[in-house]
Motif scaffolding. Structure first.
Motif, PDB file in Angstrom:
ATOM      1  N   SER A 139       0.766 -29.608  87.442  1.00  0.00           N
ATOM      2  CA  SER A 139       0.258 -28.635  86.738  1.00  0.00           C
ATOM      3  C   SER A 139       0.727 -27.530  87.480  1.00  0.00           C
ATOM      4  O   SER A 139       1.114 -26.399  86.784  1.00  0.00           O
TER       5      SER A 139
ATOM      6  N   PRO B 155     -10.469 -37.558  77.840  1.00  0.00           N
ATOM      7  CA  PRO B 155     -10.805 -36.766  76.443  1.00  0.00           C
ATOM      8  C   PRO B 155     -11.920 -37.424  75.472  1.00  0.00           C
ATOM      9  O   PRO B 155     -11.502 -38.645  74.518  1.00  0.00           O
TER      10      PRO B 155
ATOM     11  N   GLU C   3      -2.472 -29.599  78.908  1.00  0.00           N
ATOM     12  CA  GLU C   3      -2.248 -30.612  77.641  1.00  0.00           C
ATOM     13  C   GLU C   3      -3.022 -30.285  76.337  1.00  0.00           C
ATOM     14  O   GLU C   3      -3.985 -29.734  76.265  1.00  0.00           O
TER      15      GLU C   3
ATOM     16  N   TRP D 279      -9.166 -32.879  71.604  1.00  0.00           N
ATOM     17  CA  TRP D 279      -9.300 -32.713  72.831  1.00  0.00           C
ATOM     18  C   TRP D 279      -8.153 -31.583  74.019  1.00  0.00           C
ATOM     19  O   TRP D 279      -7.338 -32.191  73.184  1.00  0.00           O
ATOM     20  N   ASN D 280      -8.771 -31.179  74.529  1.00  0.00           N
ATOM     21  CA  ASN D 280      -7.741 -30.205  75.392  1.00  0.00           C
ATOM     22  C   ASN D 280      -8.181 -30.576  76.480  1.00  0.00           C
ATOM     23  O   ASN D 280      -9.436 -30.253  77.031  1.00  0.00           O
ATOM     24  N   ARG D 281      -6.933 -30.604  77.620  1.00  0.00           N
ATOM     25  CA  ARG D 281      -7.205 -30.627  79.376  1.00  0.00           C
ATOM     26  C   ARG D 281      -7.060 -29.685  79.499  1.00  0.00           C
ATOM     27  O   ARG D 281      -6.094 -28.810  79.490  1.00  0.00           O
TER      28      ARG D 281
ATOM     29  N   TYR E 267     -11.254 -31.685  80.652  1.00  0.00           N
ATOM     30  CA  TYR E 267     -10.957 -32.059  79.103  1.00  0.00           C
ATOM     31  C   TYR E 267     -12.495 -31.420  78.085  1.00  0.00           C
ATOM     32  O   TYR E 267     -13.561 -32.087  78.639  1.00  0.00           O
TER      33      TYR E 267
END
Length: 402
Positions: free
Chosen positions: A74, A119, A139, A144-146, A156
């Protein structure tokens, strides 16, 4: 310490650092073991907590006999540190490491968004974020978004809970006239300055919610502030419930304000992963109360316990209002619970519900079901590891505004 080499990395693109020749079976096994040990050592040193950083990297030999280091990281700086470590170990490999983007942003667009460990809605709830909280998108999928929260926590969230922003839009948001809900009571925003019926409600807002002034400048009508929500909806809400964001962020440490917010939540039910005035867990209560004072703490009790100035359990009488008191396993020292100290041994915490107890063994309200491990003092330790004043957080304010 060896200087870190500067590596240009394009967002969400695999970076090839070295292209090795094919390995024999024996050399392959040896190099794979060395690479695996190096990766493990670096992860332990710079990214030991998966709640705060993604460092999903492994070494393997592909079908062509090439040693490959692949996965997701990340933080670009962590990728550079790993690359340096592998270079120092003279390991030849092909990199298929993806650096997660730092150009995708969003604002929470619902009163309280629930963030989960995976997610899917059936996954454990890890944390929450209230309306207007800025998040970094690591992501994206269709549903869904991380994301990473301002406290660094990664989880998530349903894409429908967010309003995505470009870097330029986020810069504009940081420069805009914004207000934060500072009243401890949940409020409702209506469709007009005079509407008050149940069918006139646009949204509810909780303490810590951030909105913009509609039209770019504060406008008050009938005692209500005209606001713009993160997804572009407009509404009117009681002006007295808001504080200009700069004023909120400029606060000095105020233990009475922190305690007032915590006490205002008395009776609120315990919810694992909760971090709002609607429902909360123990560390969520602490975070919510401190955020009202413009201070961002780490998410979990086990993380909060390693910040600030330590006060041993035997010295609990030295605690001041606003200090954090931690409880857990007497034998292992593992932290499992946290509360906020008031005075004379009294604390407020979330256990079943938000309530009052005491750490004084002589008190009738003594919390005998928990073992006191230690306390920490946040006052005087702002901007130390794990403690951030919102006014200095670049997600809330551009550097030229500080």
């Amino acid at each position: 310490m060896k200087a870190i080499k500067k590596i240009t990395i394009f967002t969400v693109a695999a970076l090839t650092l070295l292209v090795p020749s094919k390995l024999t079976a024996q050399s392959s096994a040896n190099e794979l073991e060395r690479a695996t040990k190096t990766i493990g050592r670096i992860k332990k040193e710079i990214a030991p907590d998966s709640r705060q950083a993604v460092f999903d990297v492994k070494a393997f030999v592909d079908g062509d006999g090439l040693l490959v280091v692949g996965g997701k990281i990340s933080e670009q700086k962590n990728a550079e540190i790993l690359a340096d470590a592998l270079a120092d170990a003279r390991i030849d490999y092909e990199s298929r490491v993806t650096i997660m983007p730092d150009t995708l942003w969003a604002l929470v667009s619902i009163p309280v968004a629930s963030l989960r460990t995976a997610p899917r809605h059936s996954a454990e709830m890890a944390t929450q974020a209230v309306m207007g909280t800025p998040v970094r998108i690591l992501e994206k999928t269709d549903n869904w978004n991380r994301v990473q929260c301002p406290d660094g926590y990664i989880a998530y969230v349903p894409a429908s809970s967010l309003n995505t922003k470009s870097t330029k839009q986020m810069d504009s948001w940081r420069k805009s006239q914004r207000f934060i809900v500072s009243t401890p009571w949940q409020i409702q925003a209506f469709g007009s300055a005079s509407a008050s019926g149940p069918r006139d409600v646009v949204t509810e807002l909780t303490v810590g919610s951030i909105v913009e002034a509609e039209g770019g400048a504060a406008s008050i009508s009938n005692g209500r502030l005209h606001i713009s929500l993160p997804d572009g909806r407009t509404a009117y809400a009681e002006a007295k419930a808001f504080t200009p964001l700069e004023e909120w962020a400029a606060q000095d440490f105020n233990p009475e304000h922190i305690l007032d917010i915590a006490y205002s939540m008395e009776g609120v039910p315990y919810l694992w992963g909760g971090t709002s005035s609607k429902a909360t867990d123990c560390s969520g209560l602490v975070k919510t109360a401190y955020f009202a004072n413009g201070i961002i703490l780490m998410r979990d009790a086990s993380q909060q316990a390693n910040t600030g100035g330590r006060i041993e359990a035997k010295d609990w009488r030295m605690c001041h209002g606003g200090d954090l008191v931690f409880f857990g396993n007497k034998s292992t020292g593992k932290v499992t619970h946290v509360g906020i100290y008031d005075k004379s041994g009294n604390i407020i915490h979330s256990s079943g519900r938000v309530k009052r107890n005491s750490i004084d063994p002589d008190s009738e309200n003594y919390l005998k079901s928990y073992h006191l491990l230690h306390a920490t003092r946040i006052d005087g330790h702002e901007e130390s590891r794990g403690i951030t004043r919102a006014r200095n957080h670049p997600w809330y304010f551009n550097s030229e505004n500080n």
